[in-house]
Design a protein around this motif. Structure first.
Motif, PDB file in Angstrom:
ATOM      1  N   ALA A  21      29.930  41.789  36.420  1.00 10.91           N
ATOM      2  CA  ALA A  21      30.960  41.341  35.471  1.00 10.91           C
ATOM      3  C   ALA A  21      32.353  41.496  36.070  1.00 10.91           C
ATOM      4  N   ALA A  22      32.583  42.596  36.790  1.00 12.28           N
ATOM      5  CA  ALA A  22      33.892  42.818  37.404  1.00 12.28           C
ATOM      6  C   ALA A  22      34.175  41.761  38.475  1.00 12.28           C
ATOM      7  N   LEU A  23      33.158  41.412  39.254  1.00 17.19           N
ATOM      8  CA  LEU A  23      33.333  40.381  40.272  1.00 17.19           C
ATOM      9  C   LEU A  23      33.643  39.028  39.634  1.00 17.19           C
ATOM     10  N   ARG A  24      32.960  38.743  38.528  1.00 17.57           N
ATOM     11  CA  ARG A  24      33.221  37.480  37.830  1.00 17.57           C
ATOM     12  C   ARG A  24      34.613  37.492  37.195  1.00 17.57           C
ATOM     13  N   ALA A  25      35.024  38.629  36.655  1.00 19.86           N
ATOM     14  CA  ALA A  25      36.362  38.741  36.068  1.00 19.86           C
ATOM     15  C   ALA A  25      37.434  38.515  37.125  1.00 19.86           C
ATOM     16  N   ARG A  26      37.209  39.055  38.306  1.00 15.38           N
ATOM     17  CA  ARG A  26      38.174  38.843  39.398  1.00 15.38           C
ATOM     18  C   ARG A  26      38.274  37.367  39.753  1.00 15.38           C
ATOM     19  N   GLN A  27      37.138  36.670  39.729  1.00 10.41           N
ATOM     20  CA  GLN A  27      37.131  35.246  40.062  1.00 10.41           C
ATOM     21  C   GLN A  27      37.867  34.423  39.012  1.00 10.41           C
ATOM     22  N   LEU A  28      37.666  34.765  37.720  1.00 12.85           N
ATOM     23  CA  LEU A  28      38.245  33.990  36.628  1.00 12.85           C
ATOM     24  C   LEU A  28      39.616  34.487  36.194  1.00 12.85           C
ATOM     25  N   GLY A  29      39.946  35.745  36.542  1.00 10.22           N
ATOM     26  CA  GLY A  29      41.209  36.319  36.110  1.00 10.22           C
ATOM     27  C   GLY A  29      41.210  36.705  34.648  1.00 10.22           C
ATOM     28  N   ALA A 112      43.023  48.596  38.229  1.00 13.63           N
ATOM     29  CA  ALA A 112      43.303  49.076  36.866  1.00 13.63           C
ATOM     30  C   ALA A 112      42.240  48.589  35.900  1.00 13.63           C
ATOM     31  N   ALA A 113      41.780  47.350  36.069  1.00  9.70           N
ATOM     32  CA  ALA A 113      40.752  46.808  35.179  1.00  9.70           C
ATOM     33  C   ALA A 113      39.442  47.580  35.310  1.00  9.70           C
ATOM     34  N   VAL A 114      39.083  47.931  36.524  1.00  4.96           N
ATOM     35  CA  VAL A 114      37.847  48.692  36.739  1.00  4.96           C
ATOM     36  C   VAL A 114      37.951  50.066  36.079  1.00  4.96           C
ATOM     37  N   ARG A 115      39.093  50.740  36.266  1.00  2.84           N
ATOM     38  CA  ARG A 115      39.255  52.085  35.706  1.00  2.84           C
ATOM     39  C   ARG A 115      39.309  52.058  34.181  1.00  2.84           C
ATOM     40  N   ARG A 116      40.065  51.131  33.618  1.00  2.00           N
ATOM     41  CA  ARG A 116      40.346  51.166  32.182  1.00  2.00           C
ATOM     42  C   ARG A 116      39.350  50.393  31.333  1.00  2.00           C
ATOM     43  N   VAL A 117      38.634  49.450  31.938  1.00  2.00           N
ATOM     44  CA  VAL A 117      37.722  48.625  31.140  1.00  2.00           C
ATOM     45  C   VAL A 117      36.284  48.743  31.635  1.00  2.00           C
ATOM     46  N   PHE A 118      36.013  48.323  32.865  1.00  3.90           N
ATOM     47  CA  PHE A 118      34.632  48.223  33.317  1.00  3.90           C
ATOM     48  C   PHE A 118      33.962  49.588  33.451  1.00  3.90           C
ATOM     49  N   LEU A 119      34.680  50.577  33.956  1.00  4.55           N
ATOM     50  CA  LEU A 119      34.086  51.909  34.069  1.00  4.55           C
ATOM     51  C   LEU A 119      33.852  52.515  32.688  1.00  4.55           C
ATOM     52  N   VAL A 120      34.840  52.385  31.821  1.00  2.60           N
ATOM     53  CA  VAL A 120      34.711  52.933  30.467  1.00  2.60           C
ATOM     54  C   VAL A 120      33.578  52.236  29.713  1.00  2.60           C
ATOM     55  N   GLN A 121      33.541  50.901  29.802  1.00  3.30           N
ATOM     56  CA  GLN A 121      32.486  50.154  29.121  1.00  3.30           C
ATOM     57  C   GLN A 121      31.115  50.484  29.705  1.00  3.30           C
ATOM     58  N   GLY A 122      31.054  50.685  31.015  1.00  2.00           N
ATOM     59  CA  GLY A 122      29.780  51.005  31.642  1.00  2.00           C
ATOM     60  C   GLY A 122      29.243  52.349  31.191  1.00  2.00           C
ATOM     61  N   VAL A 123      30.113  53.356  31.165  1.00  2.00           N
ATOM     62  CA  VAL A 123      29.683  54.685  30.697  1.00  2.00           C
ATOM     63  C   VAL A 123      29.235  54.612  29.246  1.00  2.00           C
ATOM     64  N   ALA A 124      30.026  53.905  28.414  1.00  2.05           N
ATOM     65  CA  ALA A 124      29.673  53.763  26.999  1.00  2.05           C
ATOM     66  C   ALA A 124      28.351  53.023  26.846  1.00  2.05           C
TER      67      ALA A 124
END
Length: 269
Positions: A21-29, A112-124
């Protein structure tokens, strides 16, 4: 050991889905891609852990039933949110994520997106999925609790799917022809029927996968649906969305007569 193996497998599935998802987010912005990974990631966890239980010889009818419930819920959610992030009308960031990041993704950067969104969402996601991983490799102690969980899950799916359809119909009307606040149907019972429904889905899955396995698995996993409910109501769901929704005309009157989360019969204006 079977439970530990299932939990580690679930962690691996979540890590893989959030990485993609993070890789796709980077591609799409657009960070909102994580919403698609949220629903589908649970499907992957349920499938992988059920197959593990089958390989170990511990998966029962309940594990396959729970897998079906998760697949229906996660597939519907992933399909519903896909156009917002990756469909033909995608590319526009969800205001919730812009607030979390402090700006659009191209400005704040992927770190910042990985720390604040993807990591948090992944742990949750992994934590909430613990009952699925546990139930996939344990036997059923109380079959009636499984069916009680199915009933709660069905109630949640009704609120979530019908609420989403009603909101979509409201948004499809020309702006000048629709009221500034959606207050019809389930939205007259609760300001967030979709989030309330989502919480019910996970309480139902906890009943079917966690508590139905016995008192000890139930007690050890009850924090998972509690955490999901808290997130939906107070963290990434209702409260965060209302920071922008409350600026609409008529919102104060609507909020005064319709509860934030738990539904009740409509009151007169």
């Amino acid at each position: 050991m079977d439970v530990l193996a299932s939990l580690l497998l679930a962690l691996g599935c979540v890590t893989a889905s959030m990485t993609l998802a993070a890789l796709r987010a980077r591609q799409l912005g657009v960070v909102a891609v994580v919403d698609v990974a949220w629903g589908l990631g649970f499907v992957v966890v349920a499938l992988a852990t059920t197959l593990l239980g089958a390989a170990l010889g511990t998966a029962e009818w309940r594990a396959w039933l729970v897998l079906a419930l998760v697949a229906v819920w996660g597939g519907r959610l992933g399909w519903h949110v896909r156009s917002r992030a990756v469909g033909e009308h995608g590319g526009k960031e969800d205001p919730r994520y812009e607030e979390m990041l402090g700006g659009p993704l191209p400005e704040v950067g992927m770190a910042a997106a990985v720390r604040r969104v993807f990591l948090v969402q992944g742990v949750a996601q992994w934590f909430v999925a613990v009952p699925l991983a546990v139930g996939a490799v344990l036997t059923v102690e109380w079959a009636w609790v499984v069916w009680l969980g199915v009933a709660v899950w069905a109630l949640g799916l009704f609120f979530e799917s019908v609420g989403d359809r009603q909101l979509a119909a409201y948004k499809s009307r020309p702006r000048e022809e629709r009221p500034p606040v959606m207050d019809q149907g389930l939205w007259a019972w609760t300001r967030h029927p979709n989030y309330f429904g989502d919480a019910c889905v996970w309480w139902g899955l906890w009943l079917a996968a966690g508590l139905a396995s016995g008192w000890l698995p139930g007690l050890l996993t009850v924090a998972c649906p509690v955490a999901m409910t808290v997130f939906l109501r107070n963290v990434t769901g209702a409260k965060l969305l209302e920071r922008t929704m409350s600026q609409r005309p008529g919102w104060d009157e609507y909020a005064a007569r319709v509860p934030l989360f738990f539904p009740r019969p409509p009151r007169s204006a």
